[in-house]
Motif scaffolding. Structure first.
Motif, PDB file in Angstrom:
ATOM      1  N   PHE A 102       7.230  11.056  13.905  1.00 60.30           N
ATOM      2  CA  PHE A 102       6.012  10.280  13.679  1.00 60.30           C
ATOM      3  C   PHE A 102       5.316  10.741  12.405  1.00 60.30           C
ATOM      4  N   ASP A 103       4.404   9.898  11.921  1.00 57.92           N
ATOM      5  CA  ASP A 103       3.648  10.203  10.714  1.00 57.92           C
ATOM      6  C   ASP A 103       2.287   9.538  10.795  1.00 57.92           C
ATOM      7  N   ILE A 104       1.311  10.176  10.184  1.00 58.68           N
ATOM      8  CA  ILE A 104      -0.062   9.662  10.143  1.00 58.68           C
ATOM      9  C   ILE A 104      -0.566   9.763   8.706  1.00 58.68           C
ATOM     10  N   VAL A 105      -1.153   8.701   8.231  1.00 65.57           N
ATOM     11  CA  VAL A 105      -1.760   8.691   6.905  1.00 65.57           C
ATOM     12  C   VAL A 105      -3.187   8.177   7.041  1.00 65.57           C
ATOM     13  N   ALA A 106      -4.143   8.926   6.533  1.00 61.91           N
ATOM     14  CA  ALA A 106      -5.546   8.519   6.537  1.00 61.91           C
ATOM     15  C   ALA A 106      -6.058   8.490   5.107  1.00 61.91           C
ATOM     16  N   ASP A 161     -14.603   2.346   1.994  1.00 65.74           N
ATOM     17  CA  ASP A 161     -13.386   1.900   2.664  1.00 65.74           C
ATOM     18  C   ASP A 161     -12.708   3.079   3.344  1.00 65.74           C
ATOM     19  N   TYR A 162     -12.018   2.790   4.436  1.00 64.16           N
ATOM     20  CA  TYR A 162     -11.140   3.793   5.024  1.00 64.16           C
ATOM     21  C   TYR A 162     -10.008   3.080   5.757  1.00 64.16           C
ATOM     22  N   GLY A 163      -8.923   3.802   5.964  1.00 69.74           N
ATOM     23  CA  GLY A 163      -7.792   3.236   6.680  1.00 69.74           C
ATOM     24  C   GLY A 163      -6.953   4.322   7.322  1.00 69.74           C
ATOM     25  N   ILE A 164      -6.267   3.977   8.412  1.00 68.07           N
ATOM     26  CA  ILE A 164      -5.378   4.892   9.120  1.00 68.07           C
ATOM     27  C   ILE A 164      -4.074   4.152   9.413  1.00 68.07           C
ATOM     28  N   LYS A 165      -2.946   4.777   9.057  1.00 65.80           N
ATOM     29  CA  LYS A 165      -1.622   4.204   9.313  1.00 65.80           C
ATOM     30  C   LYS A 165      -0.823   5.204  10.147  1.00 65.80           C
ATOM     31  N   ILE A 166      -0.340   4.765  11.303  1.00 65.23           N
ATOM     32  CA  ILE A 166       0.412   5.622  12.217  1.00 65.23           C
ATOM     33  C   ILE A 166       1.781   4.994  12.462  1.00 65.23           C
ATOM     34  N   GLY A 167       2.837   5.776  12.250  1.00 70.72           N
ATOM     35  CA  GLY A 167       4.190   5.299  12.487  1.00 70.72           C
ATOM     36  C   GLY A 167       4.934   6.188  13.464  1.00 70.72           C
ATOM     37  N   TYR A 168       5.776   5.573  14.282  1.00 68.20           N
ATOM     38  CA  TYR A 168       6.559   6.333  15.254  1.00 68.20           C
ATOM     39  C   TYR A 168       7.990   5.811  15.241  1.00 68.20           C
ATOM     40  N   ASN A 169       8.960   6.741  15.076  1.00 65.50           N
ATOM     41  CA  ASN A 169      10.368   6.390  15.069  1.00 65.50           C
ATOM     42  C   ASN A 169      10.915   6.482  16.489  1.00 65.50           C
ATOM     43  N   LEU A 170      11.107   5.357  17.133  1.00 66.23           N
ATOM     44  CA  LEU A 170      11.615   5.333  18.499  1.00 66.23           C
ATOM     45  C   LEU A 170      13.042   5.850  18.567  1.00 66.23           C
ATOM     46  N   SER A 171      13.799   5.602  17.499  1.00 67.58           N
ATOM     47  CA  SER A 171      15.155   6.109  17.357  1.00 67.58           C
ATOM     48  C   SER A 171      15.498   6.014  15.875  1.00 67.58           C
ATOM     49  N   GLU A 172      16.741   6.335  15.533  1.00 68.47           N
ATOM     50  CA  GLU A 172      17.135   6.234  14.133  1.00 68.47           C
ATOM     51  C   GLU A 172      17.110   4.792  13.649  1.00 68.47           C
ATOM     52  N   ASN A 186     -22.124   3.182 -15.715  1.00 68.81           N
ATOM     53  CA  ASN A 186     -22.231   4.463 -15.004  1.00 68.81           C
ATOM     54  C   ASN A 186     -21.610   4.354 -13.610  1.00 68.81           C
ATOM     55  N   SER A 187     -20.377   3.916 -13.590  1.00 69.03           N
ATOM     56  CA  SER A 187     -19.694   3.624 -12.332  1.00 69.03           C
ATOM     57  C   SER A 187     -18.822   4.796 -11.910  1.00 69.03           C
ATOM     58  N   ILE A 188     -18.742   5.036 -10.590  1.00 68.21           N
ATOM     59  CA  ILE A 188     -17.921   6.114 -10.065  1.00 68.21           C
ATOM     60  C   ILE A 188     -17.034   5.599  -8.942  1.00 68.21           C
ATOM     61  N   VAL A 189     -15.868   6.235  -8.821  1.00 69.94           N
ATOM     62  CA  VAL A 189     -14.963   5.961  -7.704  1.00 69.94           C
ATOM     63  C   VAL A 189     -14.455   7.290  -7.170  1.00 69.94           C
ATOM     64  N   ASN A 190     -14.249   7.356  -5.863  1.00 73.58           N
ATOM     65  CA  ASN A 190     -13.731   8.556  -5.224  1.00 73.58           C
ATOM     66  C   ASN A 190     -12.715   8.153  -4.166  1.00 73.58           C
ATOM     67  N   LEU A 191     -11.701   8.975  -4.001  1.00 74.94           N
ATOM     68  CA  LEU A 191     -10.644   8.676  -3.041  1.00 74.94           C
ATOM     69  C   LEU A 191     -10.117   9.976  -2.451  1.00 74.94           C
ATOM     70  N   ALA A 192      -9.823   9.958  -1.160  1.00 79.24           N
ATOM     71  CA  ALA A 192      -9.170  11.087  -0.498  1.00 79.24           C
ATOM     72  C   ALA A 192      -8.130  10.548   0.472  1.00 79.24           C
ATOM     73  N   GLN A 193      -6.958  11.163   0.462  1.00 77.24           N
ATOM     74  CA  GLN A 193      -5.888  10.758   1.370  1.00 77.24           C
ATOM     75  C   GLN A 193      -5.257  12.001   1.982  1.00 77.24           C
ATOM     76  N   LEU A 194      -4.970  11.932   3.282  1.00 74.57           N
ATOM     77  CA  LEU A 194      -4.334  13.033   3.994  1.00 74.57           C
ATOM     78  C   LEU A 194      -3.218  12.455   4.848  1.00 74.57           C
ATOM     79  N   THR A 198       0.832  -1.200   0.000  1.00 74.39           N
ATOM     80  CA  THR A 198       0.000   0.000   0.000  1.00 74.39           C
ATOM     81  C   THR A 198       0.870   1.255   0.000  1.00 74.39           C
ATOM     82  N   GLN A 199       0.212   2.400  -0.243  1.00 70.15           N
ATOM     83  CA  GLN A 199       0.913   3.675  -0.307  1.00 70.15           C
ATOM     84  C   GLN A 199       1.585   4.011   1.016  1.00 70.15           C
ATOM     85  N   LYS A 200       2.764   4.635   0.924  1.00 68.70           N
ATOM     86  CA  LYS A 200       3.490   5.077   2.109  1.00 68.70           C
ATOM     87  C   LYS A 200       3.513   6.598   2.172  1.00 68.70           C
TER      88      LYS A 200
END
Length: 699
Positions: free
Chosen positions: A194-198, A224-235, A179-187, A156-158
């Motif tokens: 740290f980083d957050i992707v929704a 559909d929806y999803g949330i990805k949260i990352g945290y860098n504890l150190s390098e 007559n099909s439609i698709v919609n997508l939003a990402q933030l 998946t997207q990073k």
């Protein structure tokens, strides 16, 4: 032993993670950020498995809104098994379902709840969220779970770690056919530690028309929806959590006996990686994941509803994880050692309100309750080690061995199923392994050779299904809890290379793979004349199929590709794939074997716009599995046009015309119309001409 096993499984399920192979480091002006990768194929020939391929650039090149499984249509060697516009499974080299080890982001899995596979793993994620698809073409690694015929990893997207702050994208698409439609939003919000992707998406597909203007019942809606949260504890340390949900509604399945009222799935995963541990032990990875699928299907819109009302509520739970150490005893030897586990449990029942019995209308309808999964489970605990040894600066030898302990049990059997078998908890012990060699003859030419022994224990349908339609034919199927594990002894040789030129022709790229698989204990459903069908006993066929092992089966085939780049931005590419499979016990082909397929593509790729014209040539398939209910299918040719451009910075516009000549055809792997008014039991047809537009904005 039982206590030790339980403790080990508990630790795995609560604390572990699937492997993330490499850690990549990128810099901004302030700080170094450690990124936990979720890929198998990294572009490093010293760590990547042999016989791999990667399909990417979906974000940049997508112009036609798709289901996830449709993304496989453009990958050489792949076909799709279609039951409608929603329930689509990928097939690779005539292997499908649990024969393929399909996963997300380096290990996360979500198993289907429906015995007819209305909800395969490809339905539980947003297609536009797939950044790349990685394929290991056979059982040539032991690190990613038990693997019979290959590994498919959908990445998946990073987050965009090149730039801190708030960023995002929105996109929308439309298809004329349906007559099909698709919609997508990402933030996404990216900071130093740290980083957050929704992400969220909505899809509304209508019934499409085939090349003969026949409307095919295939509509569906999904959110559909999803949330990805990352945290860098150190390098050198990172932890990441990923949560996603998918909600399918009002799904019509043209080739299945019922439709989906709803299909709800929830998936959560947790990943951890520690890098640069010491001189010998290099890294440690851990992953755990949990998925739950809640599925309801009914026949309320089908002709059979007048005689019998049926609804089936089923669920599936998947829990798994992995621990892995990467260590280097000395400079030329790179080793990966670990353990993994997956637990699959399913339950649910079907309620039938019978209004007509044996041709007579009942004065009072009768209610029956049928156990679908009979409260069953399968647990696989695996131990593995894989070593890569540099024989020279240009030659790498790989060897791996894996042990799987597979425990299965049925906890609420129907009386007739319990009468057939001596039911008790069963434990299997499977050994698989691989050896391979990769040789860089030059900077522009690589040759690979591999042998893999892939072992697959029977899935839950093959073990525990009881008088249900589970195949392409109208037979009721009965499981067999005593099946031996399938074994795939696969041999393969492959090469790829390129050569650079001047004066008009820029480069020539080429590659091919040739393989042979000898199967042991191949699992198929075989007619049992001693057992009669249980439901609607007056219908044909009157007998059932019972899953059994066969002794003699094999397949062989190849994929080949060559591409010429010319006039700086232009290219021409040819891709060919072929599979020949034989079931010697029944003197016929193995089921779901695709015909010879050729793709011819010509196009150009410039900085701000690109286009291609693809001609698809699929041959007739008359080498079929009649015992599986297959019929011969004619060959066909289709032509597709795709165009993409960036008229303004950060805006991408895509246009496409698929099946330009409005060809009426069906793929050989398509299932047949089932319980549909005005349709005979023939394979479902594909969409006719289809115009699509796709708009993507990134900020």
């Amino acid at each position: 032993m039982k206590t030790l096993y339980g403790m080990l499984l508990c630790v795995l399920i609560t604390n572990v993670s699937f492997s993330q192979e490499t850690t990549e480091t990128k810099k901004d002006t302030l700080k170094t950020v450690t990124i936990l990768d979720e890929v198998i194929v990294t572009g490093n020939k010293k760590t990547d498995p042999v016989m791999t391929s990667v399909k990417n650039n979906y974000v940049e090149k997508i112009v036609q809104p798709k289901n996830v499984a449709d993304l496989f249509n453009s990958i050489n060697g792949f076909s799709v098994i279609k039951r409608g516009n929603y329930a689509i499974d990928p097939s690779f080299r005539a292997s499908q379902y649990e024969q393929l080890n399909i996963q997300y982001d380096g290990g996360t899995k979500a198993m289907h709840a429906c015995p007819n596979r209305m909800d395969p793993i490809t339905t539980h994620i947003i297609p536009e969220d797939i950044a790349r698809i990685e394929i290991i073409k056979g059982p040539y690694t032991v690190r990613y779970g038990a693997t019979f015929s290959g590994v498919i990893n959908m990445v998946t997207q990073k987050p965009d770690y090149e730039d801190y702050g708030i960023h995002g994208k929105v996109s929308a698409g439309y298809e004329s056919n349906g007559n099909s439609i698709v919609n997508l939003a990402q933030l996404q919000y990216i900071k130093e530690t740290f980083d957050i992707v929704a992400i969220a998406g909505y899809r509304d597909f209508g019934n499409y028309k085939d090349g003969n203007e026949v409307e095919i019942p295939s509509s569906f809606r999904s959110t559909d929806y999803g949330i990805k949260i990352g945290y860098n504890l150190s390098e050198d340390q990172r932890i990441q959590a990923h949560w996603r949900q998918s909600f399918g509604r009002d799904v019509l399945h043209a080739a299945l006996p019922m439709d989906t009222e709803y299909d709800n799935s929830s998936i959560i995963s947790l990943d951890y990686k520690l890098n640069n541990i010491g001189r010998i032990v290099k890294s440690f990875t851990a992953k755990t994941y949990y998925s739950y699928v809640d599925h309801l299907m009914s026949n309320s819109n089908r002709p059979s509803f007048m005689m019998m009302e049926a609804s089936s509520a089923v669920d599936a739970t998947t829990i798994g994880g992995k621990l892995e150490l990467n260590w280097k005893p000395f400079s030329k030897l790179n080793m990966f050692t670990g353990l993994d586990a997956i637990h699959i449990s399913r339950d649910g029942s079907r309620t039938r309100l019978v209004k007509v019995m044996n041709g007579n209308v009942l004065p009072t309808p009768m209610t029956f309750n049928d156990k679908v999964w009979q409260n069953s489970y399968i647990t696989d605990l695996g131990l593995f080690t894989e070593a890569k040894y540099n024989l020279s600066s240009s030659t790498i030898f790989t060897a791996g061995i894996r042990y799987d302990q597979v425990v299965s049990d049925i906890q609420d059997p129907e009386d007739d199923f319990a009468a057939m078998y001596d039911l008790k908890k069963r434990t299997e012990h499977n050994i698989s392994g691989t050896v391979s060699i990769k040789k860089s003859v030059s900077d522009n030419f690589i040759i690979e050779a591999a042998y893999g022994r892939g072992v697959r224990s029977a899935n839950m349908i093959e073990r525990f299904i009881n008088h249900f339609n589970a195949g392409q034919d109208p037979y009721e199927y009965i499981g067999n809890p005593n099946l031996k594990a399938e074994v795939n002894n696969q041999f393969e040789i492959g090469f790829n290379g390129n050569k650079n030129f001047k004066n008009g022709i820029n480069a020539f790229k080429y590659g091919a793979s040739f393989y042979y698989s000898l199967f042991e204990n191949y699992i198929v459903g075989i007619i049992d004349p001693a057992i009669s069908r249980k439901f609607n006993p007056m219908a044909q066929p009157t007998n059932v199929k019972v899953f059994q092992n066969l002794d003699e089966a094999y397949k062989t085939g190849f994929e080949a590709m060559f591409q010429v780049d010319f006039l700086k931005d232009y290219y021409y590419k040819t891709e060919v794939s072929y599979v020949y499979a034989k079931n010697k016990d029944l003197a016929e082909s193995l089921p779901l074997t695709p015909p010879l397929t050729t793709r011819l593509t010509i196009g150009f790729d410039k900085n701000n716009y690109w286009a291609n014209l693809q001609y698809n040539v699929v041959s007739k398939q008359d080498d079929i599995s009649r015992s599986f209910g297959e019929i011969e299918t004619d060959g066909y040719q289709t032509l597709d046009f795709r165009l993409g451009l960036t008229p303004i910075k950060n805006i991408t516009l895509g246009l496409a015309v698929i099946n330009i000549f409005d060809e009426a055809y069906n793929n050989h792997l398509n299932f047949s119309f089932t319980n549909q008014e005005n349709f005979d039991r023939t394979p479902i047809t594909e969409p006719g001409r289809n115009f699509s537009v796709f708009l993507h904005y990134k900020f």
